[in-house]
Design an enzyme around this catalytic site. Sequence first.
Site, PDB file in Angstrom:
ATOM      1  N   ASP A 191       0.860  -1.175   0.000  1.00  0.00           N
ATOM      2  CA  ASP A 191       0.000   0.000   0.000  1.00  0.00           C
ATOM      3  C   ASP A 191       0.904   1.235   0.000  1.00  0.00           C
ATOM      4  O   ASP A 191       2.107   1.145   0.279  1.00  0.00           O
ATOM      5  CB  ASP A 191      -0.890  -0.031   1.248  1.00  0.00           C
ATOM      6  CG  ASP A 191      -1.743   1.212   1.387  1.00  0.00           C
ATOM      7  OD1 ASP A 191      -2.488   1.522   0.443  1.00  0.00           O
ATOM      8  OD2 ASP A 191      -1.645   1.886   2.433  1.00  0.00           O
ATOM      9  N   ASP A 204      -0.260   5.293   0.810  1.00  0.00           N
ATOM     10  CA  ASP A 204      -0.501   6.296   1.845  1.00  0.00           C
ATOM     11  C   ASP A 204      -0.525   5.674   3.231  1.00  0.00           C
ATOM     12  O   ASP A 204      -1.282   4.741   3.506  1.00  0.00           O
ATOM     13  CB  ASP A 204      -1.826   7.009   1.595  1.00  0.00           C
ATOM     14  CG  ASP A 204      -1.799   7.853   0.334  1.00  0.00           C
ATOM     15  OD1 ASP A 204      -0.731   7.958  -0.282  1.00  0.00           O
ATOM     16  OD2 ASP A 204      -2.852   8.412  -0.033  1.00  0.00           O
ATOM     17  N   ASP A 255      -1.762  -0.557   5.958  1.00  0.00           N
ATOM     18  CA  ASP A 255      -2.065   0.059   7.249  1.00  0.00           C
ATOM     19  C   ASP A 255      -3.548   0.253   7.512  1.00  0.00           C
ATOM     20  O   ASP A 255      -3.925   0.690   8.599  1.00  0.00           O
ATOM     21  CB  ASP A 255      -1.389   1.427   7.336  1.00  0.00           C
ATOM     22  CG  ASP A 255      -2.067   2.470   6.453  1.00  0.00           C
ATOM     23  OD1 ASP A 255      -2.278   2.173   5.243  1.00  0.00           O
ATOM     24  OD2 ASP A 255      -2.398   3.560   6.947  1.00  0.00           O
TER      25      ASP A 255
END
Length: 260
Positions: free
Chosen positions: A8, A10, A195
């Site tokens: 991922d 961001d 996250d």
Amino acid sequence: MRLIVFTDLDGTLLDHASYSHAAAAPALAALAEREIPLILASSKTEAEITQLHTELGLGDWPIIVENGARSLRPGAPDADRSDYARLRAALGTLPEDLMVHYRGFGDMSHAEVAELTGLPLAAAGLARQRSFTEPGLWSGDAAGLEAFLAALGREGITARSGGRFLTLSFGGTKAQQMAGIMADLDRDTAIALGDAPNDVEMIETADYGVVIRNDHGKGIPPLAGEITGRILRSEAPGPQGWNASVLALLARLDRNGRAD
């Protein structure tokens, strides 16, 4: 062992506030030295990811765009990009009492997206170049959201919650794109890092998953693989945690058989 890394962006490889990946430089260099494919998998658009892909020197390795809606080779044409127009048309048919609480990128200006995301104005423009999905904000209550999602479901539209936005699509997840990419690149062992809740399937699908500490959103609840050590959690957030986790996993895999 033919290793591949899915990540991922961001809040994971990129810092939540600055969008910098500088703190991950040692691990990025280690992957490059070993020629281990790094697959960027994000809710970002192709236009956004392609810039970072080029900056990181990732060659012709594929990218997973718009929350897993598609996997693409940067710059390669895609046969059908009509999903976004279909999504916007479907939203336009919903009752006003539901739509009033949802504001998607298609309803916003570049300046509004920049303010929400912290992106520069030009980058916000790239974020609005949608092909497959519609991120947005829900401002209503839980009951209204349930009715909104039910109405979308009748149109074949699903919704996934990420770090900031509720993203609408006609399906496709980051995890679903992994197998095809691994087959195409002849890779048999995957690491995945993320996250936010929309990364859970990708993390659980990988041979080794990493939950990057998230200090700004919902984060990820405990996962079954953590009991066996197949899924780890970083101590530091963002690219700092990414860097330490990737280096630790490479060292761990080296002890058990070369990861390349």
